[in-house]
Scaffold this motif. Structure first.
Motif, mmCIF file in Angstrom:
data_model
loop_
_atom_site.group_PDB
_atom_site.id
_atom_site.type_symbol
_atom_site.label_atom_id
_atom_site.label_comp_id
_atom_site.label_asym_id
_atom_site.label_seq_id
_atom_site.Cartn_x
_atom_site.Cartn_y
_atom_site.Cartn_z
ATOM 1 N N UNK A 172 3.164 10.736 13.030
ATOM 2 C CA UNK A 172 3.486 9.965 14.238
ATOM 3 C C UNK A 172 2.336 9.052 14.632
ATOM 4 N N UNK A 173 1.092 9.516 14.474
ATOM 5 C CA UNK A 173 -0.065 8.674 14.802
ATOM 6 C C UNK A 173 -0.147 7.481 13.865
ATOM 7 N N UNK A 174 0.161 7.709 12.601
ATOM 8 C CA UNK A 174 0.140 6.621 11.638
ATOM 9 C C UNK A 174 1.223 5.595 11.940
ATOM 10 N N UNK A 175 2.445 6.054 12.227
ATOM 11 C CA UNK A 175 3.548 5.148 12.513
ATOM 12 C C UNK A 175 3.268 4.314 13.759
ATOM 13 N N UNK A 209 0.830 -1.196 0.000
ATOM 14 C CA UNK A 209 0.000 0.000 0.000
ATOM 15 C C UNK A 209 0.866 1.248 0.000
ATOM 16 N N UNK A 210 0.306 2.323 -0.542
ATOM 17 C CA UNK A 210 0.923 3.628 -0.405
ATOM 18 C C UNK A 210 -0.003 4.484 0.452
ATOM 19 N N UNK A 211 0.534 4.998 1.565
ATOM 20 C CA UNK A 211 -0.232 5.823 2.491
ATOM 21 C C UNK A 211 0.283 7.253 2.425
ATOM 22 N N UNK A 212 -0.613 8.185 2.183
ATOM 23 C CA UNK A 212 -0.258 9.601 2.094
ATOM 24 C C UNK A 212 -1.045 10.353 3.152
ATOM 25 N N UNK A 213 -0.333 10.964 4.113
ATOM 26 C CA UNK A 213 -0.976 11.674 5.224
ATOM 27 C C UNK A 213 -0.271 13.003 5.449
ATOM 28 N N UNK A 214 -0.944 13.959 6.087
ATOM 29 C CA UNK A 214 -0.276 15.222 6.457
ATOM 30 C C UNK A 214 0.888 14.948 7.408
ATOM 31 N N UNK A 225 8.958 12.581 1.343
ATOM 32 C CA UNK A 225 8.335 13.823 1.814
ATOM 33 C C UNK A 225 8.090 14.747 0.625
ATOM 34 N N UNK A 226 6.869 15.272 0.554
ATOM 35 C CA UNK A 226 6.495 16.183 -0.528
ATOM 36 C C UNK A 226 5.662 17.314 0.054
ATOM 37 N N UNK A 227 6.311 18.491 0.212
ATOM 38 C CA UNK A 227 5.611 19.628 0.799
ATOM 39 C C UNK A 227 5.303 19.352 2.256
ATOM 40 N N UNK A 228 4.026 19.497 2.611
ATOM 41 C CA UNK A 228 3.610 19.236 3.977
ATOM 42 C C UNK A 228 2.959 17.862 4.114
ATOM 43 N N UNK A 229 3.205 16.983 3.146
ATOM 44 C CA UNK A 229 2.662 15.631 3.198
ATOM 45 C C UNK A 229 3.781 14.605 3.147
ATOM 46 N N UNK A 230 3.502 13.447 3.764
ATOM 47 C CA UNK A 230 4.445 12.339 3.753
ATOM 48 C C UNK A 230 3.811 11.150 3.049
ATOM 49 N N UNK A 231 4.562 10.553 2.137
ATOM 50 C CA UNK A 231 4.105 9.381 1.398
ATOM 51 C C UNK A 231 4.934 8.179 1.839
ATOM 52 N N UNK A 255 -6.504 6.038 7.853
ATOM 53 C CA UNK A 255 -5.949 7.053 6.960
ATOM 54 C C UNK A 255 -6.988 8.129 6.650
ATOM 55 N N UNK A 256 -8.243 7.739 6.472
ATOM 56 C CA UNK A 256 -9.288 8.738 6.203
ATOM 57 C C UNK A 256 -9.503 9.633 7.424
ATOM 58 N N UNK A 257 -9.424 9.051 8.628
ATOM 59 C CA UNK A 257 -9.554 9.865 9.840
ATOM 60 C C UNK A 257 -8.394 10.841 9.994
ATOM 61 N N UNK A 258 -7.234 10.477 9.448
ATOM 62 C CA UNK A 258 -6.064 11.356 9.510
ATOM 63 C C UNK A 258 -6.015 12.311 8.313
ATOM 64 N N UNK A 259 -7.126 12.372 7.552
ATOM 65 C CA UNK A 259 -7.242 13.263 6.395
ATOM 66 C C UNK A 259 -6.194 12.946 5.322
ATOM 67 N N UNK A 260 -5.938 11.672 5.151
ATOM 68 C CA UNK A 260 -5.005 11.224 4.122
ATOM 69 C C UNK A 260 -5.718 10.332 3.120
ATOM 70 N N UNK A 261 -4.932 9.624 2.318
ATOM 71 C CA UNK A 261 -5.518 8.695 1.354
ATOM 72 C C UNK A 261 -4.652 7.448 1.228
#
Length: 356
Positions: free
Chosen positions: A186-189, A176-181, A204-210, A227-233
């Motif tokens: 830290x919450x995702x990890x 999977x590829x996880x993209x989050x702010x 790292x791309x801008x203010x997002x981490x892939x 991931x959706x709760x963390x406003x990511x995809x």
């Protein structure tokens, strides 16, 4: 002197047909259909009802020509309209097939289930897939019986859970590829560590981490919700990852070792590609005389070799996939395009299979 005309008696009409039966209110009703058309109707391939039914008549016994009475139809279906009743029997009834035909269907479905199990599992020690012959042998050892009324994918998942109780086998992880702010990283990890997910790469791309990671398929729904709760995809890169990212494995029919594995120097995807390429003979490499001696498959639009290769070609996944495309009036694909199309189809349809 008058002559007596002798009429034949005891004739059995409508015998070379496919019979669909439905039992309601203790009465068994039958309809006469053309062979090989019932499944096409139920799958949506056939749209013309006249091409499916030999006659829009409801019988109590097709082979003897015994018609159902109006009062029996009204009691069971609430109407004596044969056309409406035929549609209900066609959709809900049980298709009667000959013993050898039923045995062939069950054998083919058993093989399909074993193939799905092989593609979705690995040996936890070697991280490589088992061979198809080994999977079939293990399925026989747990006394697995095919249910023709359930889908092959559903039964394959049930087989995997049963095999895990007796043998060293586990589901191959998903990639999977996880993209989050960045603020939610830290919450995702923390959650990924709790799930024992394997981190492949970070970017790292801008203010997002892939992040690219691998985890158990049963965690897909939970991961998607997180991931959706963390406003990511979340993006699915591969539904089944083996060693070196393999998603398929070649069939070694005569491999009988206790712990089968794929050779390390050559990926299984490459092996499958080579197997398909052997079936395709380029017109540019063959002389006109050689081409005349070879057999051509009009479904795949390819020239196949000697009679044995020609027969084997009709059993290949390449031919089967192009045959399914032909029923939808789609053009044939080359072996490489076939592999890519199958992989894309799995990505679109397999999400519902990971609820176990």
């Amino acid at each position: 002197m008058s002559k007596t005309i002798v009429q034949p008696i005891g004739q059995k009409r409508l015998t070379n047909v496919a019979v669909v039966r439905l039992k309601k209110h203790g009465i068994r009703f039958e309809i006469a259909c053309y062979k090989n058309k019932v499944l096409s109707w139920r799958s949506g391939v056939e749209k013309d009802l006249d091409e499916v039914l030999q006659s829009q008549t409801v019988y109590l016994n097709v082979s003897k020509g015994v018609l159902a009475k109006s009062k029996e139809l009204i009691l069971a279906f609430g109407t004596d309209d044969h056309s409406k009743i035929c549609l209900e029997i066609l959709d809900k009834g049980e298709l009667q097939v000959a013993g050898k035909e039923r045995e062939s269907q069950l054998s083919n479905q058993f093989r399909d289930i074993a193939t799905i199990v092989m593609q979705k599992t690995i040996n936890p020690e070697t991280q490589r897939p088992y061979t198809i012959s080994m999977i079939e042998r293990l399925m026989h050892e747990i006394h697995f019986a095919v249910d023709p009324h359930n889908s092959s994918k559903k039964q394959a998942l049930e087989v995997i859970h049963e095999l895990q109780k007796h043998f060293p086998i586990k589901r191959s992880p998903m990639r999977l590829r996880l993209i989050v702010p960045e603020s939610q990283f830290s919450s995702l990890m923390e959650k990924l560590n709790a799930w024992n997910a394997s981190i492949i790469s970070k970017e790292e791309s801008g203010n997002q981490l892939s992040m690219v990671c691998e985890m158990e398929p049963v965690l897909l729904r939970d991961c998607d919700a997180l991931v959706r709760n963390l406003q990511g995809r979340l993006e699915i890169l591969a539904v089944s990852v083996h060693v070196e990212g393999d998603t398929q494995v070649d069939h070694y029919e005569n491999f009988d070792d206790a712990t089968p594995s794929v050779p390390a120097k050559e990926s299984s995807v490459l092996q499958l590609s080579k197997k398909l390429q052997k079936e395709t003979i380029s017109a540019g490499n063959d002389s006109a005389q050689d081409q005349e001696k070879k057999n051509k498959c009009t479904t795949c639009n390819a020239v196949v070799g000697d009679p044995k290769q020609y027969r084997d070609h009709f059993k290949s996944e390449w031919h089967k996939h192009n045959l399914r495309r032909k029923t939808r009036q789609l053009p044939p694909l080359s072996p490489d395009e076939c592999l890519a199309d199958i992989e894309v189809s799995d990505l679109k349809t397999d999400l519902k299979d990971y609820s176990f």
